[in-house]
Design a protein around this motif. Structure first.
Motif, short mmCIF file in Angstrom:
data_model
loop_
_atom_site.label_atom_id
_atom_site.label_comp_id
_atom_site.label_asym_id
_atom_site.label_seq_id
_atom_site.Cartn_x
_atom_site.Cartn_y
_atom_site.Cartn_z
N THR A 138 -27.07 -8.82 0.74
CA THR A 138 -27.11 -7.49 0.13
C THR A 138 -28.16 -7.45 -0.99
O THR A 138 -28.55 -8.52 -1.47
N THR A 140 -29.16 -4.44 1.50
CA THR A 140 -30.03 -4.35 2.67
C THR A 140 -31.39 -3.76 2.31
O THR A 140 -32.44 -4.31 2.65
N CYS A 144 -32.70 -7.70 0.35
CA CYS A 144 -32.91 -8.19 1.72
C CYS A 144 -34.23 -7.69 2.27
O CYS A 144 -35.01 -8.45 2.85
N SER A 162 -28.37 -7.12 11.40
CA SER A 162 -28.00 -5.75 11.02
C SER A 162 -26.55 -5.62 10.55
O SER A 162 -26.27 -4.89 9.60
N THR A 165 -25.76 -7.53 6.91
CA THR A 165 -26.42 -7.08 5.68
C THR A 165 -25.71 -5.81 5.24
O THR A 165 -25.25 -5.02 6.07
N GLN A 173 -29.01 1.79 5.38
CA GLN A 173 -28.93 0.68 6.33
C GLN A 173 -29.75 0.99 7.58
O GLN A 173 -30.57 0.16 8.02
N GLU A 177 -33.19 -0.97 8.83
CA GLU A 177 -33.21 -1.64 10.14
C GLU A 177 -34.37 -1.12 10.98
O GLU A 177 -35.07 -1.91 11.65
#
Length: 208
Positions: A138, A140, A144, A162, A165, A173, A177
């Motif tokens: 975390t 994301t 990340c 996916s 995270t 999110q 992604e």
């Protein structure tokens, strides 16, 4: 498309600290807490395959403002959160590092920035054997994402998990992604990643 090869891979567990995960703590990210089971699955799968596990801790200081722009955008950090040596700065018990794991402290979102991470990756599996990093943890869309971009800029292949995270929102999110999968690496679910690792192990075993 490249695939994850255990002998050339390291796992990065990004900032899964009490202050980010536990209910009521300063930087609480509920999605990160909900996704601990998937993170455990990834960590277990990596350990079984001999993939080194590296944790990051985002650390702030009381003695001076070590990340002044971060606190400018989030003034609450001037007085609380991620202080070195505190319970809040520790990795959550559910994902606690093992003695052989490496813990890298950082003061910026990108875990490569002014840390020993690149040097660790250069030697942890033999001289420059690691060319791929798996990213879980975390936030994301912040640490990340920043670390994935830092890895990409250093020519590491990035496997971004996916469902392992955690972002502040579903929209963040999804957007991260999409960006990761389009420009910076591969986006996989935890089950897909673990299956790929095991398939690679099996293929290497047959080749031997």
């Amino acid at each position: 498309m490249w695939r994850v090869q255990p002998k050339n891979t390291a796992l990065l567990v990004i900032d899964m600290q009490n202050d980010f995960v536990l209910e009521g703590y300063p930087m609480e990210v509920p999605m990160a807490r909900r996704r601990i089971p998937e993170m455990q699955k990834v960590i277990t799968g990596c350990r079984e395959a001999g993939i080194p596990v590296i944790y990051t801790q985002h650390i702030l200081l009381d003695t001076f403002d070590v990340s002044p722009l971060e606190s400018t955008y989030n003034p609450a950090l001037l007085t609380a959160g991620m202080r070195g040596g505190t319970f809040g700065a520790q990795v959550v018990d559910a994902l606690a590092p093992e003695p052989e794991d490496v813990v890298v402290q950082k003061h910026r979102y990108d875990a490569f920035h002014n840390t020993r991470l690149e040097s660790v990756l250069a030697g942890i599996s033999g001289l420059r054997q690691v060319d791929t990093v798996i990213i879980i943890g975390t936030l994301t869309e912040v640490c990340c994402d920043s670390t994935a971009r830092g890895a990409y800029m250093r020519d590491f292949k990035v496997a971004f998990v996916s469902d392992a995270t955690g972002a502040r929102s579903d929209a963040a999110q999804k957007a991260t992604e999409e960006t990761m999968g389009t420009f910076f690496g591969r986006v996989l679910k935890s089950g897909e990643l673990v299956a790929e690792i095991r398939e690679s192990e099996s293929r290497e075993g047959r080749a031997a």
